[in-house]
Design an enzyme around this catalytic site. Structure first.
Site, PDB file in Angstrom:
ATOM      1  N   GLY A 237       0.811  -1.181   0.067  1.00  0.00           N
ATOM      2  CA  GLY A 237      -0.008  -0.102   0.057  1.00  0.00           C
ATOM      3  C   GLY A 237       0.814   1.151   0.054  1.00  0.00           C
TER       4      GLY A 237
ATOM      5  N   SER B 205       1.130   3.423  -2.547  1.00  0.00           N
ATOM      6  CA  SER B 205       0.848   4.532  -3.589  1.00  0.00           C
ATOM      7  C   SER B 205       0.374   5.492  -2.857  1.00  0.00           C
ATOM      8  CB  SER B 205      -0.105   3.741  -4.487  1.00  0.00           C
ATOM      9  OG  SER B 205      -1.310   3.131  -3.730  1.00  0.00           O
ATOM     10  N   ARG B 206      -0.338   5.543  -1.658  1.00  0.00           N
ATOM     11  CA  ARG B 206      -0.885   6.754  -1.235  1.00  0.00           C
ATOM     12  C   ARG B 206      -0.649   7.016   0.483  1.00  0.00           C
ATOM     13  NH1 ARG B 206      -6.194   6.400  -1.069  1.00  0.00           N
ATOM     14  NH2 ARG B 206      -6.359   4.101  -1.623  1.00  0.00           N
TER      15      ARG B 206
ATOM     16  N   VAL C  73      -3.085  -7.489  -1.853  1.00  0.00           N
ATOM     17  CA  VAL C  73      -2.418  -8.226  -0.664  1.00  0.00           C
ATOM     18  C   VAL C  73      -3.312  -9.521  -0.566  1.00  0.00           C
ATOM     19  CG1 VAL C  73      -0.990  -6.160   0.036  1.00  0.00           C
ATOM     20  CG2 VAL C  73      -3.175  -6.532   0.743  1.00  0.00           C
TER      21      VAL C  73
ATOM     22  N   ASN D  97       1.756  -2.442   5.409  1.00  0.00           N
ATOM     23  CA  ASN D  97       0.794  -1.168   5.812  1.00  0.00           C
ATOM     24  C   ASN D  97      -0.474  -1.089   4.893  1.00  0.00           C
ATOM     25  OD1 ASN D  97       0.705   2.342   5.964  1.00  0.00           O
ATOM     26  ND2 ASN D  97       0.568   1.631   3.469  1.00  0.00           N
TER      27      ASN D  97
ATOM     28  N   TYR E 160     -13.245  -2.691  11.620  1.00  0.00           N
ATOM     29  CA  TYR E 160     -11.850  -2.044  11.512  1.00  0.00           C
ATOM     30  C   TYR E 160     -11.067  -2.089  12.867  1.00  0.00           C
ATOM     31  CZ  TYR E 160      -8.223   1.342  10.637  1.00  0.00           C
ATOM     32  OH  TYR E 160      -6.928   1.878  10.517  1.00  0.00           O
TER      33      TYR E 160
ATOM     34  N   ALA F  28     -11.604  -4.393  15.170  1.00  0.00           N
ATOM     35  CA  ALA F  28     -11.247  -5.850  15.555  1.00  0.00           C
ATOM     36  C   ALA F  28     -10.172  -6.451  14.399  1.00  0.00           C
ATOM     37  CB  ALA F  28     -12.401  -6.655  15.170  1.00  0.00           C
TER      38      ALA F  28
ATOM     39  N   LYS G 253      -7.760  -4.508  13.235  1.00  0.00           N
ATOM     40  CA  LYS G 253      -6.527  -4.116  13.783  1.00  0.00           C
ATOM     41  C   LYS G 253      -5.906  -4.692  15.198  1.00  0.00           C
ATOM     42  CE  LYS G 253      -5.580  -1.283  10.336  1.00  0.00           C
ATOM     43  NZ  LYS G 253      -4.394  -1.450   9.534  1.00  0.00           N
TER      44      LYS G 253
ATOM     45  N   ILE H  67      -4.373  10.284  11.278  1.00  0.00           N
ATOM     46  CA  ILE H  67      -3.301  10.715  10.292  1.00  0.00           C
ATOM     47  C   ILE H  67      -4.064  11.309   9.160  1.00  0.00           C
ATOM     48  CG2 ILE H  67      -1.218  10.427   9.068  1.00  0.00           C
ATOM     49  CD1 ILE H  67      -0.970   9.931  12.317  1.00  0.00           C
TER      50      ILE H  67
HETATM   51  P1  NAP Z   1      -5.055   5.390   2.323  1.00  0.00           P
HETATM   52  O1  NAP Z   1      -4.474   6.858   2.148  1.00  0.00           O
HETATM   53  O2  NAP Z   1      -6.627   5.026   2.282  1.00  0.00           O
HETATM   54  O3  NAP Z   1      -4.174   4.295   1.588  1.00  0.00           O
HETATM   55  C1  NAP Z   1      -4.348   3.085   1.571  1.00  0.00           C
HETATM   56  C2  NAP Z   1      -3.289   2.245   1.003  1.00  0.00           C
HETATM   57  O4  NAP Z   1      -3.445   0.833   0.829  1.00  0.00           O
HETATM   58  C3  NAP Z   1      -2.998   2.558  -0.624  1.00  0.00           C
HETATM   59  O5  NAP Z   1      -1.874   2.782  -1.053  1.00  0.00           O
HETATM   60  C4  NAP Z   1      -3.846   1.430  -1.372  1.00  0.00           C
HETATM   61  O6  NAP Z   1      -3.402   1.259  -2.689  1.00  0.00           O
HETATM   62  C5  NAP Z   1      -3.739   0.350  -0.295  1.00  0.00           C
HETATM   63  N1  NAP Z   1      -4.295  -0.653  -0.472  1.00  0.00           N
HETATM   64  C6  NAP Z   1      -5.624  -0.899   0.041  1.00  0.00           C
HETATM   65  N2  NAP Z   1      -6.217  -2.269  -0.130  1.00  0.00           N
HETATM   66  C7  NAP Z   1      -5.095  -2.968  -0.727  1.00  0.00           C
HETATM   67  C8  NAP Z   1      -4.967  -4.343  -1.376  1.00  0.00           C
HETATM   68  N3  NAP Z   1      -6.078  -5.053  -1.364  1.00  0.00           N
HETATM   69  N4  NAP Z   1      -3.865  -4.672  -1.721  1.00  0.00           N
HETATM   70  C9  NAP Z   1      -2.676  -3.563  -1.677  1.00  0.00           C
HETATM   71  N5  NAP Z   1      -2.843  -2.583  -1.293  1.00  0.00           N
HETATM   72  C10 NAP Z   1      -4.095  -2.038  -0.879  1.00  0.00           C
HETATM   73  O7  NAP Z   1      -4.776   5.064   3.962  1.00  0.00           O
HETATM   74  P2  NAP Z   1      -3.828   5.571   5.021  1.00  0.00           P
HETATM   75  O8  NAP Z   1      -4.463   6.445   5.947  1.00  0.00           O
HETATM   76  O9  NAP Z   1      -2.398   5.726   4.299  1.00  0.00           O
HETATM   77  O10 NAP Z   1      -3.468   4.148   5.737  1.00  0.00           O
HETATM   78  C11 NAP Z   1      -2.258   3.193   5.849  1.00  0.00           C
HETATM   79  C12 NAP Z   1      -2.517   2.232   6.622  1.00  0.00           C
HETATM   80  O11 NAP Z   1      -2.508   3.140   8.118  1.00  0.00           O
HETATM   81  C13 NAP Z   1      -3.657   1.439   6.877  1.00  0.00           C
HETATM   82  O12 NAP Z   1      -3.239  -0.074   7.518  1.00  0.00           O
HETATM   83  C14 NAP Z   1      -4.461   2.270   7.859  1.00  0.00           C
HETATM   84  O13 NAP Z   1      -5.420   1.367   8.418  1.00  0.00           O
HETATM   85  C15 NAP Z   1      -3.682   2.617   8.998  1.00  0.00           C
HETATM   86  N6  NAP Z   1      -3.896   3.780   9.533  1.00  0.00           N
HETATM   87  C16 NAP Z   1      -4.172   4.808   9.191  1.00  0.00           C
HETATM   88  C17 NAP Z   1      -4.835   5.962  10.161  1.00  0.00           C
HETATM   89  C18 NAP Z   1      -5.464   7.294   9.627  1.00  0.00           C
HETATM   90  O14 NAP Z   1      -5.693   8.183  10.392  1.00  0.00           O
HETATM   91  N7  NAP Z   1      -4.854   7.705   8.220  1.00  0.00           N
HETATM   92  C19 NAP Z   1      -4.784   5.678  11.243  1.00  0.00           C
HETATM   93  C20 NAP Z   1      -4.437   4.484  12.047  1.00  0.00           C
HETATM   94  C21 NAP Z   1      -3.941   3.569  11.154  1.00  0.00           C
HETATM   95  P3  NAP Z   1      -4.185   1.504  -4.024  1.00  0.00           P
HETATM   96  O15 NAP Z   1      -4.641   2.880  -3.590  1.00  0.00           O
HETATM   97  O16 NAP Z   1      -3.100   1.370  -4.969  1.00  0.00           O
HETATM   98  O17 NAP Z   1      -5.197   0.481  -4.041  1.00  0.00           O
END
Ligand code: NAP
Length: 239
Positions: A8, A10-11, A56, A82, A147, A149, A151, A180
């Site tokens: 993950g 890409s973003r 994944v 991630n 979500y 559960a 995590k 974040i």
């Molecule tokens: P995001 O901006 O929505 O990005 C999600 C990333 O996961 C994207 O790069 C997406 O890739 C990838 N992804 C989703 N499903 C996938 C799959 N089946 N196979 C491969 N890649 C996949 O999310 P984020 O906020 O950066 O979150 C990143 C991690 O941090 C996650 O595990 C999230 O639960 C955790 N987190 C985030 C926060 C927050 O506040 N943002 C807080 C706590 C934990 P594509 O776009 O290429 O599909």
């Protein structure tokens, strides 16, 4: 030079992690699923980043990604699980498909990547695995039961695997971010962000760099004696 695989990438948080390692000279495989253009844009900025499309949740695609990484950069030293997805709504309203999708990406994706990478780490008796959990996996969030559960499952996985493969010289840790600023939290209104900010002792919503820095530390030799730990960069929101 060490090789790191970021799922993950890409973003959002994954992108910041990819850039942090690339800037510091690591060979980086940026895994993406749907965001090809975003992945290509990052790849074009660094010579030491290669991108690979894999869902994944799909073991064949994960195996192909690991094979590709080995052919380009050799064995993987650091795995960063991630990739993640969210799901909001009352438990009684979410569908079975939504529940399964969250667990497939957030937990089974971690299992797939870890199990397929592990033999090469076991063979050389070293490696670092870092899983991205969430504060909601620690304390639970209303309207995010699936979500939370999933995590929490990542935290259990991290602790158990750390005990299992510590004797093989491999560390396993998790980062549990607070809120974040990424696409994942784009559903919040400005008022909701302000309300959350007021609850955070450090007075700020977190940035993707805050998480990349913590991941980078856990992947470094300075963290060699740390395993089975859950580090939570959250501005003091959850203590
Ligand atoms: P995001 O901006 O929505 O990005 C999600 C990333 O996961 C994207 O790069 C997406 O890739 C990838 N992804 C989703 N499903 C996938 C799959 N089946 N196979 C491969 N890649 C996949 O999310 P984020 O906020 O950066 O979150 C990143 C991690 O941090 C996650 O595990 C999230 O639960 C955790 N987190 C985030 C926060 C927050 O506040 N943002 C807080 C706590 C934990 P594509 O776009 O290429 O599909």
């Amino acid at each position: 030079m060490k090789t790191v695989l970021v799922t993950g990438g890409s973003r959002g948080i994954g992108k910041a992690i990819v850039e942090k390692f690339a800037k510091n000279g690591y060979n980086v495989i940026l895994n993406y699923n749907k965001s090809l253009e975003a992945a290509q844009k990052i790849e074009n900025e660094f010579k030491n980043i290669k991108i690979f499309k894999a869902d994944v949740t799909n073991r064949k695609e994960v195996q192909a990604m690991i094979d590709y990484t080995n052919s380009i950069f050799g064995e993987i030293d650091i795995l960063i699980n991630n990739a993640g997805t969210g799901c909001t709504g009352l438990l009684q309203d979410i569908t079975v498909e939504e529940w399964q999708d969250v667990f497939n990406v957030n937990m089974n994706g971690v299992f797939n990547c870890t199990q397929i990478v592990l033999p090469q780490m076991l063979k050389k008796h070293c490696g670092k695995i870092i899983n991205i959990s969430s504060i909601w996996g620690m304390v639970g969030a209303s309207c995010e039961v699936a979500y939370s559960a999933s995590k929490a499952a990542v935290i259990g996985f991290t602790k158990a695997l750390a005990k299992e493969i510590g004797p093989s010289g491999i560390t396993v840790n998790a980062i549990a971010p607070g809120i974040i600023m990424t696409d994942m939290v784009s559903q919040y209104t400005l008022e909701e962000f302000e309300d959350i900010r007021n609850q955070i002792p450090l007075g700020e919503i977190g940035s993707t760099i805050d998480i990349a820095n913590a991941v980078f530390f856990l992947a470094s030799e300075e963290a060699n004696y740390i395993t089975g730990q859950i580090i939570s960069p959250n501005g003091g929101w959850v203590i």
